[in-house]
Design a protein around this motif. Structure first.
Motif, PDB file in Angstrom:
ATOM      1  N   MET A 154      10.537 -23.434   8.303  1.00  0.00           N
ATOM      2  CA  MET A 154      11.976 -22.325   8.699  1.00  0.00           C
ATOM      3  C   MET A 154      11.800 -21.147   9.243  1.00  0.00           C
ATOM      4  SD  MET A 154      13.263 -21.265   4.807  1.00  0.00           S
ATOM      5  CE  MET A 154      13.940 -22.957   4.426  1.00  0.00           C
ATOM      6  N   ASN A 155      12.854 -20.756   9.840  1.00  0.00           N
ATOM      7  CA  ASN A 155      12.992 -19.574  10.920  1.00  0.00           C
ATOM      8  C   ASN A 155      12.947 -18.620  10.718  1.00  0.00           C
ATOM      9  OD1 ASN A 155      12.945 -18.114  13.003  1.00  0.00           O
ATOM     10  ND2 ASN A 155      15.154 -18.480  13.834  1.00  0.00           N
ATOM     11  N   GLU A 156      11.753 -17.694   9.996  1.00  0.00           N
ATOM     12  CA  GLU A 156      11.358 -16.249   9.760  1.00  0.00           C
ATOM     13  C   GLU A 156      12.334 -15.627  10.211  1.00  0.00           C
ATOM     14  OE1 GLU A 156       7.713 -15.400   8.269  1.00  0.00           O
ATOM     15  OE2 GLU A 156       7.348 -13.264   9.163  1.00  0.00           O
ATOM     16  N   ILE A 157      13.359 -14.831  10.144  1.00  0.00           N
ATOM     17  CA  ILE A 157      14.041 -13.833  10.395  1.00  0.00           C
ATOM     18  C   ILE A 157      13.053 -11.833  10.536  1.00  0.00           C
ATOM     19  CG2 ILE A 157      15.282 -13.737   8.693  1.00  0.00           C
ATOM     20  CD1 ILE A 157      17.233 -13.266  11.631  1.00  0.00           C
ATOM     21  N   LEU A 158      12.873 -11.852   9.301  1.00  0.00           N
ATOM     22  CA  LEU A 158      12.415 -10.483   8.532  1.00  0.00           C
ATOM     23  C   LEU A 158      11.518 -10.618   7.699  1.00  0.00           C
ATOM     24  CD1 LEU A 158      13.768  -7.647   9.133  1.00  0.00           C
ATOM     25  CD2 LEU A 158      15.248  -8.592   7.318  1.00  0.00           C
ATOM     26  N   LYS A 159      10.262  -9.855   7.834  1.00  0.00           N
ATOM     27  CA  LYS A 159       9.127 -10.025   7.361  1.00  0.00           C
ATOM     28  C   LYS A 159       8.980  -8.133   6.560  1.00  0.00           C
ATOM     29  CE  LYS A 159       4.166 -11.292   7.299  1.00  0.00           C
ATOM     30  NZ  LYS A 159       3.666 -11.518   7.925  1.00  0.00           N
ATOM     31  N   ALA A 160       8.913  -7.683   5.482  1.00  0.00           N
ATOM     32  CA  ALA A 160       7.518  -6.925   5.138  1.00  0.00           C
ATOM     33  C   ALA A 160       6.407  -6.941   5.005  1.00  0.00           C
ATOM     34  CB  ALA A 160       8.538  -6.649   4.067  1.00  0.00           C
ATOM     35  N   GLY A 161       5.361  -6.840   5.635  1.00  0.00           N
ATOM     36  CA  GLY A 161       3.897  -6.957   5.678  1.00  0.00           C
ATOM     37  C   GLY A 161       3.482  -5.584   4.960  1.00  0.00           C
ATOM     38  N   HIS A 162       2.678  -5.717   3.773  1.00  0.00           N
ATOM     39  CA  HIS A 162       2.092  -4.774   2.894  1.00  0.00           C
ATOM     40  C   HIS A 162       3.120  -3.096   3.276  1.00  0.00           C
ATOM     41  CE1 HIS A 162      -1.224  -7.568   2.508  1.00  0.00           C
ATOM     42  NE2 HIS A 162      -0.940  -8.133   3.723  1.00  0.00           N
ATOM     43  N   VAL A 163       3.878  -3.215   3.274  1.00  0.00           N
ATOM     44  CA  VAL A 163       4.724  -2.335   2.989  1.00  0.00           C
ATOM     45  C   VAL A 163       4.494  -0.902   1.359  1.00  0.00           C
ATOM     46  CG1 VAL A 163       7.207  -1.453   2.872  1.00  0.00           C
ATOM     47  CG2 VAL A 163       6.576  -2.730   4.313  1.00  0.00           C
ATOM     48  N   SER A 164       4.068  -0.168   1.579  1.00  0.00           N
ATOM     49  CA  SER A 164       4.392   0.629   0.768  1.00  0.00           C
ATOM     50  C   SER A 164       5.400   2.252   1.048  1.00  0.00           C
ATOM     51  CB  SER A 164       3.465   1.459   0.594  1.00  0.00           C
ATOM     52  OG  SER A 164       2.490   1.109  -0.247  1.00  0.00           O
ATOM     53  N   TYR A 165       6.095   2.968   0.364  1.00  0.00           N
ATOM     54  CA  TYR A 165       6.596   3.956   0.215  1.00  0.00           C
ATOM     55  C   TYR A 165       6.543   5.046  -0.808  1.00  0.00           C
ATOM     56  CZ  TYR A 165      10.783   6.571   2.015  1.00  0.00           C
ATOM     57  OH  TYR A 165      11.755   7.359   1.986  1.00  0.00           O
ATOM     58  N   THR A 166       6.230   6.251  -0.002  1.00  0.00           N
ATOM     59  CA  THR A 166       6.117   7.589  -0.619  1.00  0.00           C
ATOM     60  C   THR A 166       6.573   8.448  -0.358  1.00  0.00           C
ATOM     61  OG1 THR A 166       4.065   6.991  -1.157  1.00  0.00           O
ATOM     62  CG2 THR A 166       4.394   8.745  -1.672  1.00  0.00           C
ATOM     63  N   TYR A 167       7.727   8.998  -1.381  1.00  0.00           N
ATOM     64  CA  TYR A 167       8.331  10.735  -0.673  1.00  0.00           C
ATOM     65  C   TYR A 167       8.081  11.850  -2.261  1.00  0.00           C
ATOM     66  CZ  TYR A 167      11.557   9.347  -4.406  1.00  0.00           C
ATOM     67  OH  TYR A 167      12.233   9.251  -5.489  1.00  0.00           O
ATOM     68  N   GLN A 168       7.539  12.564  -1.585  1.00  0.00           N
ATOM     69  CA  GLN A 168       7.945  13.519  -2.333  1.00  0.00           C
ATOM     70  C   GLN A 168       9.114  14.304  -3.579  1.00  0.00           C
ATOM     71  OE1 GLN A 168       4.976  16.386  -2.530  1.00  0.00           O
ATOM     72  NE2 GLN A 168       5.998  16.149  -3.914  1.00  0.00           N
ATOM     73  N   GLY A 169       8.841  14.219  -4.174  1.00  0.00           N
ATOM     74  CA  GLY A 169       9.915  14.443  -5.386  1.00  0.00           C
ATOM     75  C   GLY A 169       9.882  16.105  -6.135  1.00  0.00           C
ATOM     76  N   LYS A 170      10.554  16.132  -7.035  1.00  0.00           N
ATOM     77  CA  LYS A 170      10.604  18.069  -7.521  1.00  0.00           C
ATOM     78  C   LYS A 170       9.478  18.597  -7.659  1.00  0.00           C
ATOM     79  CE  LYS A 170      13.426  20.996 -10.005  1.00  0.00           C
ATOM     80  NZ  LYS A 170      14.801  20.977 -10.856  1.00  0.00           N
ATOM     81  N   TYR A 171       8.694  17.508  -9.065  1.00  0.00           N
ATOM     82  CA  TYR A 171       7.424  18.129  -8.990  1.00  0.00           C
ATOM     83  C   TYR A 171       6.219  17.479  -8.857  1.00  0.00           C
ATOM     84  CZ  TYR A 171      10.634  19.979 -12.511  1.00  0.00           C
ATOM     85  OH  TYR A 171      12.033  20.880 -12.727  1.00  0.00           O
ATOM     86  N   GLN A 172       6.367  15.538  -7.682  1.00  0.00           N
ATOM     87  CA  GLN A 172       4.865  15.340  -7.876  1.00  0.00           C
ATOM     88  C   GLN A 172       5.790  14.590  -6.685  1.00  0.00           C
ATOM     89  OE1 GLN A 172       3.115  13.514 -11.252  1.00  0.00           O
ATOM     90  NE2 GLN A 172       6.001  11.746 -11.254  1.00  0.00           N
ATOM     91  N   LYS A 173       4.866  13.813  -6.252  1.00  0.00           N
ATOM     92  CA  LYS A 173       5.104  12.586  -5.174  1.00  0.00           C
ATOM     93  C   LYS A 173       5.166  11.107  -5.859  1.00  0.00           C
ATOM     94  CE  LYS A 173       1.961  13.378  -1.134  1.00  0.00           C
ATOM     95  NZ  LYS A 173       0.635  13.547  -0.270  1.00  0.00           N
ATOM     96  N   VAL A 174       6.121  10.503  -5.757  1.00  0.00           N
ATOM     97  CA  VAL A 174       6.936   9.327  -6.093  1.00  0.00           C
ATOM     98  C   VAL A 174       6.389   7.819  -4.925  1.00  0.00           C
ATOM     99  CG1 VAL A 174       8.438   8.159  -6.830  1.00  0.00           C
ATOM    100  CG2 VAL A 174       8.310  10.534  -6.995  1.00  0.00           C
ATOM    101  N   HIS A 175       5.376   6.910  -6.209  1.00  0.00           N
ATOM    102  CA  HIS A 175       5.172   5.705  -5.034  1.00  0.00           C
ATOM    103  C   HIS A 175       6.304   4.893  -5.058  1.00  0.00           C
ATOM    104  CE1 HIS A 175       1.519   7.624  -4.268  1.00  0.00           C
ATOM    105  NE2 HIS A 175       1.403   7.980  -5.416  1.00  0.00           N
ATOM    106  N   ALA A 176       7.391   4.834  -4.056  1.00  0.00           N
ATOM    107  CA  ALA A 176       8.369   4.274  -4.727  1.00  0.00           C
ATOM    108  C   ALA A 176       8.166   2.367  -4.139  1.00  0.00           C
ATOM    109  CB  ALA A 176       9.549   4.286  -4.447  1.00  0.00           C
ATOM    110  N   LEU A 177       7.521   2.538  -3.611  1.00  0.00           N
ATOM    111  CA  LEU A 177       7.402   0.601  -3.414  1.00  0.00           C
ATOM    112  C   LEU A 177       5.567   0.905  -2.769  1.00  0.00           C
ATOM    113  CD1 LEU A 177       9.738  -0.398  -0.656  1.00  0.00           C
ATOM    114  CD2 LEU A 177       9.640  -1.111  -2.994  1.00  0.00           C
ATOM    115  N   GLN A 178       4.788  -0.501  -3.161  1.00  0.00           N
ATOM    116  CA  GLN A 178       3.238  -0.055  -3.474  1.00  0.00           C
ATOM    117  C   GLN A 178       3.479  -1.810  -2.586  1.00  0.00           C
ATOM    118  OE1 GLN A 178       1.504   1.112  -6.787  1.00  0.00           O
ATOM    119  NE2 GLN A 178       3.351   1.869  -7.398  1.00  0.00           N
ATOM    120  N   ASP A 179       2.822  -1.636  -1.251  1.00  0.00           N
ATOM    121  CA  ASP A 179       1.859  -2.901  -1.161  1.00  0.00           C
ATOM    122  C   ASP A 179       3.118  -4.145  -0.917  1.00  0.00           C
ATOM    123  OD1 ASP A 179      -0.465  -4.285   0.301  1.00  0.00           O
ATOM    124  OD2 ASP A 179      -0.852  -4.925  -1.271  1.00  0.00           O
ATOM    125  N   ILE A 180       3.721  -4.012  -0.849  1.00  0.00           N
ATOM    126  CA  ILE A 180       5.086  -5.225  -0.747  1.00  0.00           C
ATOM    127  C   ILE A 180       4.594  -5.982   0.310  1.00  0.00           C
ATOM    128  CG2 ILE A 180       7.947  -5.717  -1.119  1.00  0.00           C
ATOM    129  CD1 ILE A 180       7.542  -4.858  -3.692  1.00  0.00           C
TER     130      ILE A 180
END
Length: 227
Positions: free
Chosen positions: A1-27
């Motif tokens: 099947m023709n792959e168009i889009l891929k997320a490779g080991h994606v993580s996303y962290t941002y600074q919240g009001k009091y601490q860092k938030v790990h919104a996504l981990q190794d997706i």
């Protein structure tokens, strides 16, 4: 099947009001034309963050998103959104001072389409989403929520991009209108081989998808939770 889009080991962290938030981990996940995908999860699970990364609206803290094998870091993601992928937002985000026709013509004008051609295609798209020509000169505030969402879908289709990302597109709609929106999206997949990626918390909608990615605590889990 023709792959168009891929997320490779994606993580996303941002600074919240009091601490860092790990919104996504190794997706990691892949998407192909001719498939209807549902991304499910509770509120705050990270599913909308994932959609934002897939759309190139944010950059991963780690890992990479690929379009047809090329990493987003090497692409003009604004141009990608104009030409190759479209987004349908939960709150429609139609331009209130433009007519329905002008809203749908807008993406085509960005691509330098001729006005006459853009108008003709806008009319065809309105028919495709079940809104007759009498809607052309109306303004968004004159339409119901279900009608506005149909216009939002028509506008997303205007560029000709066959990769469609939708963030809770039925979240503000009643059951009947929500079912109509899902029917439109499924027809695009089945008849025109679109790739539709839909974020939803609704398990009934998820059950209609070809493939489900369930996000829980920032990670993809193999099975949707029952809630």
């Amino acid at each position: 099947m023709n792959e168009i889009l891929k997320a490779g080991h994606v993580s996303y962290t941002y600074q919240g009001k009091y601490q860092k938030v790990h919104a996504l981990q190794d997706i990691s996940c892949t998407f192909s034309y001719g498939q209807f995908y549902a991304v499910t999860g509770r509120s705050g699970s990270g599913k909308t963050t994932l959609l934002s990364l897939l759309a190139g609206l944010d950059r991963p803290t780690q890992g990479e998103i690929f379009f047809e094998g090329t990493p987003y870091a090497q692409l003009d993601t604004a141009r990608l959104r104009r030409e190759k992928l479209s987004i349908v937002f939960q709150n429609f985000q139609l331009f209130p001072l433009l007519t329905i026709e002008e809203n749908i013509m807008y993406p085509m004008e960005l691509l330098k389409a001729k006005t006459a051609e853009a108008k003709e295609r806008a009319g065809h798209l309105l028919e495709e989403v079940g809104l007759p020509g009498g809607y052309r000169k109306k303004y968004p505030a004159m339409l119901s929520g279900g009608e506005q969402q149909r216009v939002a879908i028509a506008r997303a289709l205007a560029s000709g991009a066959r990769l469609l990302l939708a963030d809770e597109p039925t979240g503000n709609l009643d059951f009947e209108n929500g079912e109509n929106i899902i029917r439109i999206l499924k027809n695009l997949v089945e008849q025109e081989k679109y790739c539709v990626i839909l974020v939803t918390h609704d398990q009934g909608i998820a059950q209609q998808a070809d493939i489900v990615y369930h996000v829980q605590d920032g990670k993809i889990r193999p099975e949707p939770a029952q809630y």
